[in-house]
Design an enzyme around this catalytic site. Structure first.
Site, PDB file in Angstrom:
ATOM      1  N   SER A 104       0.834  -1.202   0.000  1.00 23.62           N
ATOM      2  CA  SER A 104       0.000   0.000   0.000  1.00 23.62           C
ATOM      3  C   SER A 104       0.868   1.250   0.000  1.00 23.62           C
ATOM      4  O   SER A 104       1.914   1.306   0.657  1.00 23.62           O
ATOM      5  CB  SER A 104      -0.899   0.016   1.243  1.00 23.62           C
ATOM      6  OG  SER A 104      -1.569   1.258   1.337  1.00 23.62           O
ATOM      7  N   TYR A 126      -2.948   5.372  -4.548  1.00 25.67           N
ATOM      8  CA  TYR A 126      -4.067   6.323  -4.501  1.00 25.67           C
ATOM      9  C   TYR A 126      -3.664   7.514  -5.362  1.00 25.67           C
ATOM     10  O   TYR A 126      -2.728   8.238  -5.003  1.00 25.67           O
ATOM     11  CB  TYR A 126      -4.310   6.807  -3.069  1.00 25.67           C
ATOM     12  CG  TYR A 126      -5.066   5.845  -2.189  1.00 25.67           C
ATOM     13  CD1 TYR A 126      -6.462   5.876  -2.134  1.00 25.67           C
ATOM     14  CD2 TYR A 126      -4.403   4.925  -1.386  1.00 25.67           C
ATOM     15  CE1 TYR A 126      -7.167   5.008  -1.313  1.00 25.67           C
ATOM     16  CE2 TYR A 126      -5.102   4.050  -0.566  1.00 25.67           C
ATOM     17  CZ  TYR A 126      -6.479   4.100  -0.546  1.00 25.67           C
ATOM     18  OH  TYR A 126      -7.181   3.247   0.257  1.00 25.67           O
ATOM     19  N   THR A 152      -6.412   2.359  -6.694  1.00 26.95           N
ATOM     20  CA  THR A 152      -7.645   2.255  -5.914  1.00 26.95           C
ATOM     21  C   THR A 152      -8.682   3.211  -6.495  1.00 26.95           C
ATOM     22  O   THR A 152      -8.475   4.426  -6.516  1.00 26.95           O
ATOM     23  CB  THR A 152      -7.367   2.617  -4.437  1.00 26.95           C
ATOM     24  OG1 THR A 152      -6.330   1.768  -3.970  1.00 26.95           O
ATOM     25  CG2 THR A 152      -8.615   2.440  -3.583  1.00 26.95           C
ATOM     26  N   LYS A 216      -8.531  -1.250  -9.146  1.00 27.78           N
ATOM     27  CA  LYS A 216      -9.079  -2.007  -8.010  1.00 27.78           C
ATOM     28  C   LYS A 216     -10.315  -1.299  -7.462  1.00 27.78           C
ATOM     29  O   LYS A 216     -10.274  -0.095  -7.193  1.00 27.78           O
ATOM     30  CB  LYS A 216      -8.015  -2.097  -6.908  1.00 27.78           C
ATOM     31  CG  LYS A 216      -8.484  -2.703  -5.602  1.00 27.78           C
ATOM     32  CD  LYS A 216      -7.305  -2.917  -4.669  1.00 27.78           C
ATOM     33  CE  LYS A 216      -7.717  -3.492  -3.338  1.00 27.78           C
ATOM     34  NZ  LYS A 216      -8.321  -2.501  -2.442  1.00 27.78           N
ATOM     35  N   HIS A 240     -13.361  -2.993  -1.356  1.00 28.58           N
ATOM     36  CA  HIS A 240     -12.446  -2.489  -0.331  1.00 28.58           C
ATOM     37  C   HIS A 240     -12.666  -3.221   1.000  1.00 28.58           C
ATOM     38  O   HIS A 240     -12.550  -2.646   2.078  1.00 28.58           O
ATOM     39  CB  HIS A 240     -12.650  -0.980  -0.156  1.00 28.58           C
ATOM     40  CG  HIS A 240     -11.413  -0.213   0.165  1.00 28.58           C
ATOM     41  ND1 HIS A 240     -10.786   0.615  -0.718  1.00 28.58           N
ATOM     42  CD2 HIS A 240     -10.671  -0.130   1.310  1.00 28.58           C
ATOM     43  CE1 HIS A 240      -9.738   1.181  -0.153  1.00 28.58           C
ATOM     44  NE2 HIS A 240      -9.640   0.736   1.085  1.00 28.58           N
TER      45      HIS A 240
HETATM   46  C1  LIG Z   1      -6.632  -2.494   7.370  1.00 26.00           C
HETATM   47  C2  LIG Z   1      -6.929  -2.379   5.917  1.00 26.00           C
HETATM   48  C3  LIG Z   1      -6.247  -1.431   5.172  1.00 26.00           C
HETATM   49  C4  LIG Z   1      -6.495  -1.335   3.808  1.00 26.00           C
HETATM   50  N1  LIG Z   1      -5.749  -0.461   3.077  1.00 26.00           N
HETATM   51  C5  LIG Z   1      -5.946  -0.382   1.742  1.00 26.00           C
HETATM   52  C6  LIG Z   1      -5.138   0.469   0.941  1.00 26.00           C
HETATM   53  O1  LIG Z   1      -4.224   1.124   1.420  1.00 26.00           O
HETATM   54  N2  LIG Z   1      -5.402   0.523  -0.389  1.00 26.00           N
HETATM   55  C7  LIG Z   1      -6.417  -0.206  -0.960  1.00 26.00           C
HETATM   56  O2  LIG Z   1      -6.641  -0.132  -2.160  1.00 26.00           O
HETATM   57  N3  LIG Z   1      -7.160  -1.059  -0.215  1.00 26.00           N
HETATM   58  C8  LIG Z   1      -6.936  -1.166   1.098  1.00 26.00           C
HETATM   59  N4  LIG Z   1      -7.684  -2.037   1.830  1.00 26.00           N
HETATM   60  C9  LIG Z   1      -8.608  -2.946   1.151  1.00 26.00           C
HETATM   61  C10 LIG Z   1      -7.883  -4.240   0.735  1.00 26.00           C
HETATM   62  O3  LIG Z   1      -6.962  -3.990  -0.289  1.00 26.00           O
HETATM   63  C11 LIG Z   1      -8.830  -5.324   0.240  1.00 26.00           C
HETATM   64  O4  LIG Z   1      -9.658  -4.778  -0.773  1.00 26.00           O
HETATM   65  C12 LIG Z   1      -9.699  -5.931   1.321  1.00 26.00           C
HETATM   66  O5  LIG Z   1      -9.023  -6.005   2.547  1.00 26.00           O
HETATM   67  C13 LIG Z   1     -10.123  -7.324   0.869  1.00 26.00           C
HETATM   68  O6  LIG Z   1     -10.958  -7.889   1.768  1.00 26.00           O
HETATM   69  P1  LIG Z   1     -10.524  -8.972   2.889  1.00 26.00           P
HETATM   70  O7  LIG Z   1      -9.854  -8.186   3.958  1.00 26.00           O
HETATM   71  O8  LIG Z   1     -11.845  -9.536   3.281  1.00 26.00           O
HETATM   72  O9  LIG Z   1      -9.614  -9.992   2.255  1.00 26.00           O
HETATM   73  C14 LIG Z   1      -7.454  -2.161   3.194  1.00 26.00           C
HETATM   74  C15 LIG Z   1      -8.135  -3.109   3.956  1.00 26.00           C
HETATM   75  C16 LIG Z   1      -7.874  -3.236   5.299  1.00 26.00           C
HETATM   76  C17 LIG Z   1      -8.597  -4.281   6.079  1.00 26.00           C
HETATM   77  C1  LIG Z   2      -4.783   6.356  11.453  1.00 23.48           C
HETATM   78  C2  LIG Z   2      -6.139   6.860  11.447  1.00 23.48           C
HETATM   79  C3  LIG Z   2      -6.960   6.539  10.248  1.00 23.48           C
HETATM   80  C4  LIG Z   2      -6.498   7.252   9.007  1.00 23.48           C
HETATM   81  C5  LIG Z   2      -7.098   6.622   7.789  1.00 23.48           C
HETATM   82  C6  LIG Z   2      -6.279   6.919   6.580  1.00 23.48           C
HETATM   83  C7  LIG Z   2      -6.809   6.214   5.388  1.00 23.48           C
HETATM   84  C8  LIG Z   2      -5.962   5.029   5.049  1.00 23.48           C
HETATM   85  C9  LIG Z   2      -6.439   4.379   3.852  1.00 23.48           C
HETATM   86  C10 LIG Z   2      -6.194   2.919   3.959  1.00 23.48           C
HETATM   87  C11 LIG Z   2      -7.384   2.159   3.517  1.00 23.48           C
HETATM   88  O1  LIG Z   2      -7.641   2.094   2.354  1.00 23.48           O
HETATM   89  C12 LIG Z   2      -8.243   1.523   4.480  1.00 23.48           C
HETATM   90  O2  LIG Z   2      -9.216   0.881   4.046  1.00 23.48           O
HETATM   91  O3  LIG Z   2      -7.980   1.621   5.676  1.00 23.48           O
END
Ligand SMILES: Cc1cc2nc3c(=O)[nH]c(=O)nc-3n(C[C@H](O)[C@H](O)[C@H](O)COP(=O)(O)O)c2cc1C
Ligand SMILES: CCCCCCCCCCC(=O)C(=O)O
Length: 343
Positions: A104, A126, A152, A216, A240
């Site tokens: 990420s 992003y 994303t 995505k 997501h």
């Molecule tokens: C803690 C967390 C952070 C995430 N951060 C991003 C991110 O930075 N960019 C993004 O495109 N998706 C992000 N996602 C979504 C994941 O890429 C993915 O679509 C999702 O976790 C898939 O579902 P699953 O957790 O059920 O496998 C995040 C998901 C979680 C749980």
């Molecule tokens: C640390 C406090 C929360 C800040 C959130 C920033 C957004 C991060 C994006 C990551 C993501 O896609 C997600 O689902 O989480």
């Protein structure tokens, strides 16, 4: 219970409850979060017998990357919330499993350090309104060795994460920053999620980089057609992980429409709710070229660092191999939609 589900249960015990909720939680009433998993539970397999499938072979080539199994690590932010070594430990675990990791842009370790591990890497991007900054991030990821960009597309605004709002979780702990969000002066920038993004921005990115670009967050077949029309190299069916639009369709239910629309022109991946090898098999049978996993990797990381990540991915692959043989197939490419029913 699959090992990935068991890992989630155990991770709850070792993580700070606020951090656990950030990682585990979804948007709104978490209906989409729940439905991603429930959609898999609604499916049943209609196996074929006496097909001489032989020993399973999960090896897969995806946009030039050779993988031990058609399972890719989804981009997830802030791995140091799960383990002090953060994304480096994840990368070591993924490499040991013969996998591919999407890092990420919101990682807590710099892309150069993660790339040093030697794992095949994609970069989760992003798009930022400041195109100069976006181009610099892309160049940095490419220079570090990332082999593709995962854009994303489902986050024109931040999701309303109910659990984070309840906890007042708004900032990373002291000493943790998004290391890939540094500008030319090495100052950390804030992430801007941009409701003005359009397909023109994808066209701009396509023209800016020679790296393969995957989009995505596609659920609607019309968007899948637009993605292919804009020259992308892959489409990722994703909501997501239920963290953006609560009430959005589960990814498994959206998959067949996207597969039809893409019609084999580029690879289609799916994430959301994949918690076992059987789940992966169902998605592959319904037309996905590979699945991505998000949270299960974080639970492995929290429980055992690199070894925990390797164990989660290894278990998914073992379960997938076993299920493949039991439905009468040797390779993921042998799977067909008729093997999946919704009773
Ligand atoms: C803690 C967390 C952070 C995430 N951060 C991003 C991110 O930075 N960019 C993004 O495109 N998706 C992000 N996602 C979504 C994941 O890429 C993915 O679509 C999702 O976790 C898939 O579902 P699953 O957790 O059920 O496998 C995040 C998901 C979680 C749980
Ligand atoms: C640390 C406090 C929360 C800040 C959130 C920033 C957004 C991060 C994006 C990551 C993501 O896609 C997600 O689902 O989480």
């Amino acid at each position: 219970m699959s090992r990935a589900r068991e890992a989630e249960r155990r991770a709850r015990d070792v993580l700070d409850p606020v951090h656990f909720d950030f990682l585990a939680g979804g948007a709104g009433a978490e209906r989409t979060l729940a439905d991603n998993e429930a959609a898999f539970a609604r499916r049943r397999l209609l196996p074929r017998v006496l097909r001489g499938a032989g020993a399973p072979d999960l090896s897969t080539t995806l946009l030039g990357a050779e993988l031990a199994a058609p399972v890719v690590v989804a981009p997830t932010a802030f791995h140091r919330l799960a383990h002090p070594d953060g994304e480096v430990a994840t990368a070591v675990g993924v490499a040991a499993a013969g996998g591919l990791m999407t890092l990420s842009m919101m990682a807590t370790v710099a892309v150069e350090h993660v790339a040093d591990v030697g794992v095949p890497l994609w970069f989760g991007l992003y798009l930022q309104p400041d195109r100069g900054f976006t181009a610099a991030v892309v160049a940095r990821a490419q220079d570090a060795g990332c082999r593709a960009l995962v854009v994303t597309a489902d986050s024109p605004v931040r999701g309303r994460h109910t659990r984070d709002l309840a906890h007042g979780f708004r900032a990373l702990p002291e000493g943790m920053v998004c290391e890939n969000m540094r500008d030319a002066d090495w100052r950390v920038r804030d992430l801007v999620v941009d409701a003005d993004l359009t397909w023109d921005d994808v066209a701009w990115l396509r023209a800016t980089t020679s790296l393969p670009v995957l989009v995505k967050g596609v659920l609607h077949p019309a968007d899948a057609r637009l993605a292919v029309g804009h020259g992308v190299d892959g489409v990722i069916v994703s909501n997501h992980g239920g963290r953006q639009l609560d009430g959005a369709v589960s990814t498994l239910d959206a998959l067949p429409g996207v597969v039809d629309a893409v019609a084999g022109r580029v690879p289609v991946l799916l994430d959301g709710g994949v918690r076992s090898g059987t789940d992966a098999l169902v998605a592959l049978a319904l037309g996905a070229d590979a699945v991505m996993v998000g949270r299960p990797v974080l639970w492995g990381l929290a429980l055992g660092g690199a070894a925990g990540v390797r164990a989660v991915l290894g278990d998914l692959a073992d379960e997938l191999a076993h299920a493949l043989t039991l439905v009468g197939a040797r390779r993921p490419g042998d799977l067909t939609p008729d093997l999946v029913v919704t009773p």
